[in-house]
Design a protein around this motif. Structure first.
Motif, PDB file in Angstrom:
ATOM      1  N   PHE A  73     -14.211  -2.805   6.644  1.00 54.13           N
ATOM      2  CA  PHE A  73     -14.650  -3.314   5.375  1.00 54.13           C
ATOM      3  C   PHE A  73     -13.304  -2.756   4.527  1.00 54.13           C
ATOM      4  N   ILE A  74     -13.239  -3.530   3.369  1.00 48.99           N
ATOM      5  CA  ILE A  74     -12.190  -3.183   2.633  1.00 48.99           C
ATOM      6  C   ILE A  74     -12.553  -3.010   0.966  1.00 48.99           C
ATOM      7  N   ARG A  75     -11.814  -2.564  -0.039  1.00 42.86           N
ATOM      8  CA  ARG A  75     -12.103  -2.956  -1.476  1.00 42.86           C
ATOM      9  C   ARG A  75     -11.115  -3.361  -2.138  1.00 42.86           C
ATOM     10  N   THR A  76     -11.110  -4.046  -3.197  1.00 36.69           N
ATOM     11  CA  THR A  76     -10.136  -4.829  -4.038  1.00 36.69           C
ATOM     12  C   THR A  76     -10.223  -4.660  -5.234  1.00 36.69           C
ATOM     13  N   ALA A  77      -9.120  -4.628  -6.043  1.00 35.66           N
ATOM     14  CA  ALA A  77      -9.307  -4.694  -7.406  1.00 35.66           C
ATOM     15  C   ALA A  77      -8.255  -5.553  -8.024  1.00 35.66           C
ATOM     16  N   GLY A  78      -8.289  -6.164  -9.184  1.00 39.05           N
ATOM     17  CA  GLY A  78      -7.310  -6.892  -9.852  1.00 39.05           C
ATOM     18  C   GLY A  78      -7.617  -8.107  -9.423  1.00 39.05           C
ATOM     19  N   PRO A  79      -6.826  -9.311 -10.225  1.00 40.78           N
ATOM     20  CA  PRO A  79      -7.150 -10.559  -9.997  1.00 40.78           C
ATOM     21  C   PRO A  79      -6.643 -11.022  -8.791  1.00 40.78           C
ATOM     22  N   ILE A  80      -7.306 -11.939  -8.036  1.00 41.76           N
ATOM     23  CA  ILE A  80      -7.080 -12.499  -6.867  1.00 41.76           C
ATOM     24  C   ILE A  80      -6.009 -13.539  -6.861  1.00 41.76           C
ATOM     25  N   PRO A  81      -4.906 -13.567  -6.271  1.00 44.25           N
ATOM     26  CA  PRO A  81      -3.995 -14.665  -6.369  1.00 44.25           C
ATOM     27  C   PRO A  81      -4.429 -15.954  -5.504  1.00 44.25           C
ATOM     28  N   GLU A  82      -3.790 -17.106  -5.959  1.00 42.12           N
ATOM     29  CA  GLU A  82      -4.200 -18.129  -5.040  1.00 42.12           C
ATOM     30  C   GLU A  82      -3.575 -18.241  -3.667  1.00 42.12           C
ATOM     31  N   LYS A  83      -2.130 -17.509  -3.457  1.00 43.35           N
ATOM     32  CA  LYS A  83      -1.656 -17.577  -2.271  1.00 43.35           C
ATOM     33  C   LYS A  83      -1.116 -16.214  -2.161  1.00 43.35           C
ATOM     34  N   ILE A  84      -1.002 -15.751  -1.079  1.00 39.57           N
ATOM     35  CA  ILE A  84      -0.418 -14.270  -0.828  1.00 39.57           C
ATOM     36  C   ILE A  84       1.017 -14.569   0.203  1.00 39.57           C
ATOM     37  N   LYS A  85       2.053 -14.194  -0.213  1.00 37.81           N
ATOM     38  CA  LYS A  85       3.305 -14.437   0.592  1.00 37.81           C
ATOM     39  C   LYS A  85       4.074 -12.922   0.380  1.00 37.81           C
ATOM     40  N   LYS A  86       4.319 -12.153  -0.827  1.00 41.22           N
ATOM     41  CA  LYS A  86       4.950 -11.212  -0.720  1.00 41.22           C
ATOM     42  C   LYS A  86       4.059  -9.947  -0.932  1.00 41.22           C
ATOM     43  N   VAL A  87       4.148  -9.180   0.121  1.00 41.00           N
ATOM     44  CA  VAL A  87       3.167  -8.140   0.370  1.00 41.00           C
ATOM     45  C   VAL A  87       3.788  -6.672   0.067  1.00 41.00           C
ATOM     46  N   ALA A  88       3.233  -5.594  -0.664  1.00 43.33           N
ATOM     47  CA  ALA A  88       3.809  -4.317  -0.554  1.00 43.33           C
ATOM     48  C   ALA A  88       2.468  -3.389  -0.087  1.00 43.33           C
ATOM     49  N   LEU A  89       2.841  -2.335   0.417  1.00 42.48           N
ATOM     50  CA  LEU A  89       2.049  -1.330   1.324  1.00 42.48           C
ATOM     51  C   LEU A  89       2.306   0.103   1.188  1.00 42.48           C
ATOM     52  N   CYS A  90       1.387   0.892   1.083  1.00 44.01           N
ATOM     53  CA  CYS A  90       1.688   2.148   1.170  1.00 44.01           C
ATOM     54  C   CYS A  90       0.589   2.950   1.760  1.00 44.01           C
ATOM     55  N   THR A  91       0.669   3.472   3.168  1.00 47.71           N
ATOM     56  CA  THR A  91      -0.235   4.233   3.735  1.00 47.71           C
ATOM     57  C   THR A  91      -0.733   5.255   3.146  1.00 47.71           C
ATOM     58  N   GLY A  92      -2.050   5.806   3.300  1.00 44.76           N
ATOM     59  CA  GLY A  92      -2.745   6.871   2.655  1.00 44.76           C
ATOM     60  C   GLY A  92      -3.216   6.610   1.435  1.00 44.76           C
ATOM     61  N   ALA A  93      -2.472   7.606   0.646  1.00 44.50           N
ATOM     62  CA  ALA A  93      -2.775   7.436  -1.142  1.00 44.50           C
ATOM     63  C   ALA A  93      -1.661   7.020  -1.837  1.00 44.50           C
ATOM     64  N   GLY A  94      -1.491   5.737  -2.154  1.00 43.72           N
ATOM     65  CA  GLY A  94      -0.362   5.131  -2.741  1.00 43.72           C
ATOM     66  C   GLY A  94      -0.647   4.701  -3.941  1.00 43.72           C
ATOM     67  N   ALA A  95      -1.800   4.810  -4.595  1.00 43.04           N
ATOM     68  CA  ALA A  95      -2.077   4.001  -5.996  1.00 43.04           C
ATOM     69  C   ALA A  95      -1.028   4.518  -7.242  1.00 43.04           C
ATOM     70  N   GLU A  96      -0.136   5.436  -7.028  1.00 42.19           N
ATOM     71  CA  GLU A  96       0.654   6.109  -7.803  1.00 42.19           C
ATOM     72  C   GLU A  96       1.783   4.874  -7.997  1.00 42.19           C
ATOM     73  N   PHE A  97       2.058   4.321  -7.084  1.00 40.07           N
ATOM     74  CA  PHE A  97       3.189   3.286  -6.820  1.00 40.07           C
ATOM     75  C   PHE A  97       2.747   1.808  -7.092  1.00 40.07           C
ATOM     76  N   LEU A  98       1.575   1.813  -7.697  1.00 39.34           N
ATOM     77  CA  LEU A  98       1.095   0.482  -8.124  1.00 39.34           C
ATOM     78  C   LEU A  98       2.003  -0.210  -9.209  1.00 39.34           C
ATOM     79  N   SER A  99       2.613   0.323 -10.216  1.00 35.58           N
ATOM     80  CA  SER A  99       3.717  -0.252 -11.087  1.00 35.58           C
ATOM     81  C   SER A  99       4.839  -0.591 -10.400  1.00 35.58           C
ATOM     82  N   ILE A 100       5.293   0.044  -9.428  1.00 35.22           N
ATOM     83  CA  ILE A 100       6.269  -0.178  -8.801  1.00 35.22           C
ATOM     84  C   ILE A 100       6.222  -1.633  -7.895  1.00 35.22           C
ATOM     85  N   ALA A 101       5.064  -1.615  -7.210  1.00 34.27           N
ATOM     86  CA  ALA A 101       4.595  -2.887  -6.388  1.00 34.27           C
ATOM     87  C   ALA A 101       4.644  -4.049  -7.517  1.00 34.27           C
ATOM     88  N   LYS A 102       4.041  -3.806  -8.674  1.00 31.04           N
ATOM     89  CA  LYS A 102       4.094  -4.847  -9.482  1.00 31.04           C
ATOM     90  C   LYS A 102       5.538  -5.375 -10.114  1.00 31.04           C
TER      91      LYS A 102
END
Length: 368
Positions: A270-299
């Motif tokens: 299972f996973i959890r999601t937050a925020g609006p779901i885009p119509e299509k996903i092409k460009k993806v950011a990731l940070c393993t572990g605890a990476g919520a602090e980099f949310l603004s950088i991904a944006k």
């Protein structure tokens, strides 16, 4: 195989200088000189993992999360961390951890997970300050220039893309006056000297600067080596190491396709999601572990989706407010596959030792 040789192999892919200041990667407990035949790979060092190591006659446990994170002021061997330390010492088992250095490494955990997800053309989400570039300028007598150039090139200076040993030099006049007590390579005490020197310029990164300057000072003929070290603009970087990754899927996906890909690739139910779901996903950011602090950088880097773990309530609110779809696949879910990365690396570079993936890699959460 000696333990220290295995540590060096791990540090080839996860050099310790990439670890965050607050981290505690490296040898946690044990020996550098012991002979190692069996290595147990795990995410965490727990009571169950240690018991497994004892039963399987393992001499070294390699974990992702540090066994000793914060300073220890006292140890009671009746329970808790003290009991585990006592068991390790009693059974002569060493523990080595590769944590944020493996997270940030060019070919480390985030790179590995990006490959599992089919994310290509990746670069670090957050650049490591160790990748910052500097221009190093050294002034040397012309008859010594080649030796300086050889030392620079042999130690990795002047590496630009697929070119090594890159440098520039030009001749000029240098003026100095040796004072009492000096031992000048050229000139006489208390007399102003003017000599023809070469100005040698090259590019190095932060880590290499710490390594190479003592070497240069040791072999340079002058008592006081004249040099300049100029930091380049922060936007100019090797851009190889750093926390997280951002890149592109081979083709755009719907949200349902992308969720299925994550579950299958990471082996999570299972996973959890937050925020609006885009119509299509092409460009993806990731940070393993605890990476919520980099949310603004991904944006800021225009990711369509951001995969991480340990998302808190108000961080989910932040995702919604910033119109970024964030997928929380769990701290455990995004990092448990680290053992396969470590096994592949050790198998390729230490074929004489047996590497075992622990049977006790489990999340601390129960889902009902």
């Amino acid at each position: 195989m000696k333990a220290q040789e295995i540590y060096k192999v791990i540090e080839q892919i996860a050099p310790l200088y990439l670890a965050e200041d607050w981290d505690n990667s490296g040898l946690q407990i044990g020996s550098y000189n012991r002979d190692i035949n069996k290595v147990l790979l795990t995410l965490d060092v727990t009571k169950e993992v240690i018991q497994e190591a004892v039963e399987k006659d393992v001499q070294l446990i390699v974990s992702h999360h540090p066994f000793i994170f914060n300073g220890i002021k006292s140890l009671c061997i009746d329970n808790g961390k003290g009991e585990l330390v006592a068991q390790l010492i009693k059974n002569n088992i060493s523990v080595y951890s590769a944590h944020t250095n493996l997270d940030s490494a060019k070919l480390g955990l985030n790179h590995y997970i990006a490959n599992q997800l089919g994310i290509k053309e990746t670069e670090p989400l957050v650049q490591s300050d160790q990748d910052q570039l500097f221009k190093l300028v050294i002034f040397t007598p012309q008859n010594f220039s080649q030796k300086i150039l050889d030392v620079l090139g042999e130690n990795g200076a002047g590496l630009l893309g697929k070119y090594s040993h890159s440098s520039f030099r030009a001749a000029g006049k240098s003026t100095f006056k040796p004072l009492e007590g000096s031992k000048p390579y050229i000139g006489r005490t208390n007399k102003v000297e003017t000599v023809i020197e070469d100005r040698i310029e090259t590019i190095i990164d932060r880590h290499l600067a710490k390594k190479i300057l003592p070497i240069l000072k040791e072999i340079h003929p002058y008592e006081e080596m004249a040099y300049d070290l100029y930091p380049l603009d922060s936007s100019i970087s090797k851009n190889e190491n750093g926390l997280g990754r951002i890149g592109f899927l081979n083709k755009s996906m719907s949200s349902h396709e992308f969720i299925d890909l994550i579950k299958k690739s990471l082996g999570v139910n299972f996973i959890r999601t937050a925020g609006p779901i885009p119509e299509k996903i092409k460009k993806v950011a990731l940070c393993t572990g605890a990476g919520a602090e980099f949310l603004s950088i991904a944006k800021f880097k225009a990711a369509d989706a951001y995969i991480t773990g340990d998302l808190k309530y108000h961080e989910a609110q932040n995702a919604k407010e910033n119109s970024l779809w964030v997928i929380d696949a769990g701290h455990f879910g995004t990092e448990k596959n680290v053992v396969y990365l470590l096994k592949d690396h050790l198998k390729s570079n230490c074929p004489s030792i047996e590497t075992i993936i622990s049977e006790n890699i489990k999340s601390y959460f129960e889902i009902y």
